[in-house]
Design a protein around this motif. Structure first.
Motif, PDB file in Angstrom:
ATOM      1  N   GLY A 170       4.074  43.785  49.733  1.00 49.49           N
ATOM      2  CA  GLY A 170       3.487  42.452  49.723  1.00 49.49           C
ATOM      3  C   GLY A 170       2.018  42.430  50.070  1.00 49.49           C
ATOM      4  N   ARG A 171       1.403  41.291  49.792  1.00 52.45           N
ATOM      5  CA  ARG A 171      -0.007  41.089  50.134  1.00 52.45           C
ATOM      6  C   ARG A 171      -0.138  40.738  51.610  1.00 52.45           C
ATOM      7  NH1 ARG A 171       1.422  38.477  45.722  1.00 52.45           N
ATOM      8  NH2 ARG A 171       1.559  36.500  46.817  1.00 52.45           N
ATOM      9  N   TRP A 172      -1.359  40.839  52.122  1.00 51.25           N
ATOM     10  CA  TRP A 172      -1.635  40.429  53.497  1.00 51.25           C
ATOM     11  C   TRP A 172      -1.870  38.924  53.466  1.00 51.25           C
ATOM     12  CZ3 TRP A 172      -1.911  43.338  58.027  1.00 51.25           C
ATOM     13  CH2 TRP A 172      -2.276  42.609  59.149  1.00 51.25           C
ATOM     14  N   ASN A 222       4.157  37.592  56.118  1.00 49.00           N
ATOM     15  CA  ASN A 222       4.422  37.935  57.513  1.00 49.00           C
ATOM     16  C   ASN A 222       4.174  39.415  57.863  1.00 49.00           C
ATOM     17  OD1 ASN A 222       5.057  37.239  60.096  1.00 49.00           O
ATOM     18  ND2 ASN A 222       7.227  36.951  59.734  1.00 49.00           N
ATOM     19  N   PRO A 223       3.016  39.957  57.487  1.00 52.09           N
ATOM     20  CA  PRO A 223       2.746  41.358  57.806  1.00 52.09           C
ATOM     21  C   PRO A 223       2.686  41.629  59.304  1.00 52.09           C
ATOM     22  CG  PRO A 223       0.754  40.285  57.041  1.00 52.09           C
ATOM     23  CD  PRO A 223       1.884  39.319  56.814  1.00 52.09           C
ATOM     24  N   MET A 229       3.071  48.913  50.238  1.00 52.92           N
ATOM     25  CA  MET A 229       2.666  48.719  48.856  1.00 52.92           C
ATOM     26  C   MET A 229       2.034  47.334  48.777  1.00 52.92           C
ATOM     27  SD  MET A 229       4.935  49.370  45.447  1.00 52.92           S
ATOM     28  CE  MET A 229       5.767  47.796  45.375  1.00 52.92           C
ATOM     29  N   THR A 230       0.728  47.285  48.469  1.00 58.71           N
ATOM     30  CA  THR A 230      -0.011  46.029  48.534  1.00 58.71           C
ATOM     31  C   THR A 230      -1.140  46.027  47.513  1.00 58.71           C
ATOM     32  OG1 THR A 230      -1.063  44.492  50.095  1.00 58.71           O
ATOM     33  CG2 THR A 230      -1.567  46.837  50.375  1.00 58.71           C
ATOM     34  N   ASN A 231      -2.031  45.033  47.628  1.00 58.11           N
ATOM     35  CA  ASN A 231      -3.217  44.991  46.766  1.00 58.11           C
ATOM     36  C   ASN A 231      -4.420  45.557  47.524  1.00 58.11           C
ATOM     37  OD1 ASN A 231      -3.932  42.958  48.552  1.00 58.11           O
ATOM     38  ND2 ASN A 231      -3.771  41.311  47.050  1.00 58.11           N
ATOM     39  N   LYS A 246      -6.833  45.727  55.308  1.00 59.71           N
ATOM     40  CA  LYS A 246      -6.331  45.090  56.532  1.00 59.71           C
ATOM     41  C   LYS A 246      -5.195  45.904  57.139  1.00 59.71           C
ATOM     42  CE  LYS A 246      -7.832  40.587  55.031  1.00 59.71           C
ATOM     43  NZ  LYS A 246      -7.456  39.270  54.562  1.00 59.71           N
ATOM     44  N   PHE A 247      -4.266  46.368  56.296  1.00 61.61           N
ATOM     45  CA  PHE A 247      -3.178  47.202  56.796  1.00 61.61           C
ATOM     46  C   PHE A 247      -3.723  48.489  57.408  1.00 61.61           C
ATOM     47  CE2 PHE A 247      -0.203  44.717  54.126  1.00 61.61           C
ATOM     48  CZ  PHE A 247       0.821  44.552  55.031  1.00 61.61           C
ATOM     49  N   GLU A 248      -4.656  49.125  56.725  1.00 59.80           N
ATOM     50  CA  GLU A 248      -5.189  50.390  57.231  1.00 59.80           C
ATOM     51  C   GLU A 248      -5.863  50.205  58.594  1.00 59.80           C
ATOM     52  OE1 GLU A 248      -7.257  54.448  55.780  1.00 59.80           O
ATOM     53  OE2 GLU A 248      -7.644  52.669  54.575  1.00 59.80           O
ATOM     54  N   ASP A 249      -6.658  49.171  58.733  1.00 61.52           N
ATOM     55  CA  ASP A 249      -7.305  48.905  60.022  1.00 61.52           C
ATOM     56  C   ASP A 249      -6.277  48.748  61.135  1.00 61.52           C
ATOM     57  OD1 ASP A 249      -9.808  48.984  58.874  1.00 61.52           O
ATOM     58  OD2 ASP A 249     -10.030  46.800  58.759  1.00 61.52           O
TER      59      ASP A 249
END
Length: 96
Positions: free
Chosen positions: A8-10, A15-16, A33-35, A41-44
């Motif tokens: 999903g997207r952030w 609800n990430p 798996m995202t855009n 944002k996930f990596e940070d």
């Protein structure tokens, strides 16, 4: 098989934050798996949490199938979907 999958997207409805809280508490390996916007944002956040992770951006075809099926389990904390596409892609392959 290794890791807990999030598709999903952030965005608030996906609800990430719930996913990240669970991964931090359990100290589990993450697969996201995202855009491209979500990937940053996930990596940070995942770097700060300090758990192993793998992020894929906008993948399709066999690469997408391989990534989904490489996870041990999927976590879908979405608050806006009722059996949306992410849930469908996850539950076909593994417990969600």
């Amino acid at each position: 098989y290794k890791g807990v999958l999030f598709i999903g997207r952030w965005e608030e409805g996906k609800n990430p934050e719930a996913y990240l809280r669970a991964m931090k508490e359990a100290k589990l390996s993450c697969k996201v798996m995202t855009n491209s916007n979500g990937a940053k944002k996930f990596e940070d956040r995942l770097k700060k949490i300090g758990v192993p992770y793998e992020i894929k951006v906008s993948i399709i075809g066999q690469e997408k199938v391989n990534f989904i099926t490489s996870a041990r389990i999927a976590f879908n904390p979405s608050t806006v979907e009722s059996y949306g596409m992410a849930f469908y892609e996850q539950h076909i392959q593994m417990p969600t």
